[in-house]
Motif scaffolding. Structure first.
Motif, PDB file in Angstrom:
ATOM      1  N   VAL A 119       2.130  -7.203  11.204  1.00  0.00           N
ATOM      2  CA  VAL A 119       1.529  -8.504  11.442  1.00  0.00           C
ATOM      3  C   VAL A 119       2.656  -9.432  11.851  1.00  0.00           C
ATOM      4  N   LYS A 120       2.316 -10.573  12.361  1.00  0.00           N
ATOM      5  CA  LYS A 120       3.331 -11.512  12.802  1.00  0.00           C
ATOM      6  C   LYS A 120       4.321 -11.768  11.664  1.00  0.00           C
ATOM      7  N   GLY A 121       5.589 -11.440  11.912  1.00  0.00           N
ATOM      8  CA  GLY A 121       6.623 -11.674  10.926  1.00  0.00           C
ATOM      9  C   GLY A 121       6.850 -10.531   9.952  1.00  0.00           C
ATOM     10  N   TYR A 122       6.108  -9.398  10.076  1.00  0.00           N
ATOM     11  CA  TYR A 122       6.255  -8.320   9.112  1.00  0.00           C
ATOM     12  C   TYR A 122       5.829  -6.995   9.735  1.00  0.00           C
ATOM     13  N   SER A 123       6.616  -5.965   9.530  1.00  0.00           N
ATOM     14  CA  SER A 123       6.293  -4.635  10.032  1.00  0.00           C
ATOM     15  C   SER A 123       6.845  -3.620   9.041  1.00  0.00           C
ATOM     16  N   ALA A 124       5.971  -2.735   8.529  1.00  0.00           N
ATOM     17  CA  ALA A 124       6.434  -1.807   7.499  1.00  0.00           C
ATOM     18  C   ALA A 124       5.562  -0.566   7.400  1.00  0.00           C
ATOM     19  N   MET A 125       6.126   0.463   6.768  1.00  0.00           N
ATOM     20  CA  MET A 125       5.432   1.686   6.390  1.00  0.00           C
ATOM     21  C   MET A 125       5.580   1.785   4.877  1.00  0.00           C
ATOM     22  N   SER A 126       4.524   2.173   4.200  1.00  0.00           N
ATOM     23  CA  SER A 126       4.576   2.271   2.749  1.00  0.00           C
ATOM     24  C   SER A 126       3.797   3.500   2.290  1.00  0.00           C
ATOM     25  N   GLU A 127       4.342   4.208   1.306  1.00  0.00           N
ATOM     26  CA  GLU A 127       3.680   5.409   0.779  1.00  0.00           C
ATOM     27  C   GLU A 127       3.997   5.526  -0.711  1.00  0.00           C
ATOM     28  N   THR A 128       2.964   5.781  -1.502  1.00  0.00           N
ATOM     29  CA  THR A 128       3.112   5.952  -2.946  1.00  0.00           C
ATOM     30  C   THR A 128       2.314   7.175  -3.372  1.00  0.00           C
TER      31      THR A 128
ATOM     32  N   LEU B 240       9.540   1.542   4.299  1.00  0.00           N
ATOM     33  CA  LEU B 240      10.469   1.413   5.417  1.00  0.00           C
ATOM     34  C   LEU B 240      10.047   0.152   6.149  1.00  0.00           C
ATOM     35  N   ILE B 241      10.891  -0.858   6.097  1.00  0.00           N
ATOM     36  CA  ILE B 241      10.532  -2.200   6.556  1.00  0.00           C
ATOM     37  C   ILE B 241      11.415  -2.588   7.731  1.00  0.00           C
TER      38      ILE B 241
ATOM     39  N   ILE C 124      -6.986  -5.046   6.636  1.00  0.00           N
ATOM     40  CA  ILE C 124      -6.609  -3.929   7.501  1.00  0.00           C
ATOM     41  C   ILE C 124      -5.372  -3.242   6.945  1.00  0.00           C
ATOM     42  N   GLY C 125      -4.419  -4.024   6.444  1.00  0.00           N
ATOM     43  CA  GLY C 125      -3.195  -3.470   5.875  1.00  0.00           C
ATOM     44  C   GLY C 125      -3.463  -2.570   4.683  1.00  0.00           C
TER      45      GLY C 125
END
Length: 127
Positions: free
Chosen positions: A28-37, A124-125, A19-20
């Motif tokens: 997800v449990k223990g991690y949250s972020a936005m990523s763009e390349t 952005l984490i 899904i990520g």
């Protein structure tokens, strides 16, 4: 019984990873972020990426890897109150930034490209 639980956990983990890969913003449990390349060529435009930082996280970690071959690029980090917390203009060259800023809420990263050619990777984490 122990093996079935292990297999079930593995399947849930794999589904979460899958899904990520289909979404730029994920949690997800223990991690949250936005990523763009993106690679870009002779581009003039502004893009805004957003990510919500909520408990148990208390800060936003900004990671930027930028290479500009022509033109310039401006990256701005804006907190939930609308305050610019960090801003940098990138001209020809390559640079990496990794900084953490305290605060919760909806954070935004604004990327402004002016006749720019190059590549960026922005994360952005929630930490």
């Amino acid at each position: 019984m122990r093996t079935k639980k292990g297999i079930a956990r593995l399947l849930v983990a794999l589904a979460t990873v899958a899904i990520g890969f289909h979404s730029n913003a994920y949690a997800v449990k223990g991690y949250s972020a936005m990523s763009e390349t993106e690679n870009f060529h002779s581009v003039t435009r502004t893009k805004v990426f957003s990510h919500r930082v909520v408990a148990p996280w208390t800060a936003a970690r900004l990671k930027v890897a930028m290479r500009v071959d022509a033109g310039d690029a401006t990256v701005r980090l804006i907190d939930a109150k609308g305050t610019t917390r960090w801003e940098k203009v990138f001209e020809k060259g390559a640079v990496s930034i990794d900084q953490t800023f305290p605060g919760n809420g909806d954070w935004s990263v604004e990327l402004r490209l002016e006749g720019a050619t190059g590549r960026y990777e922005i994360h952005l984490i929630a930490v």
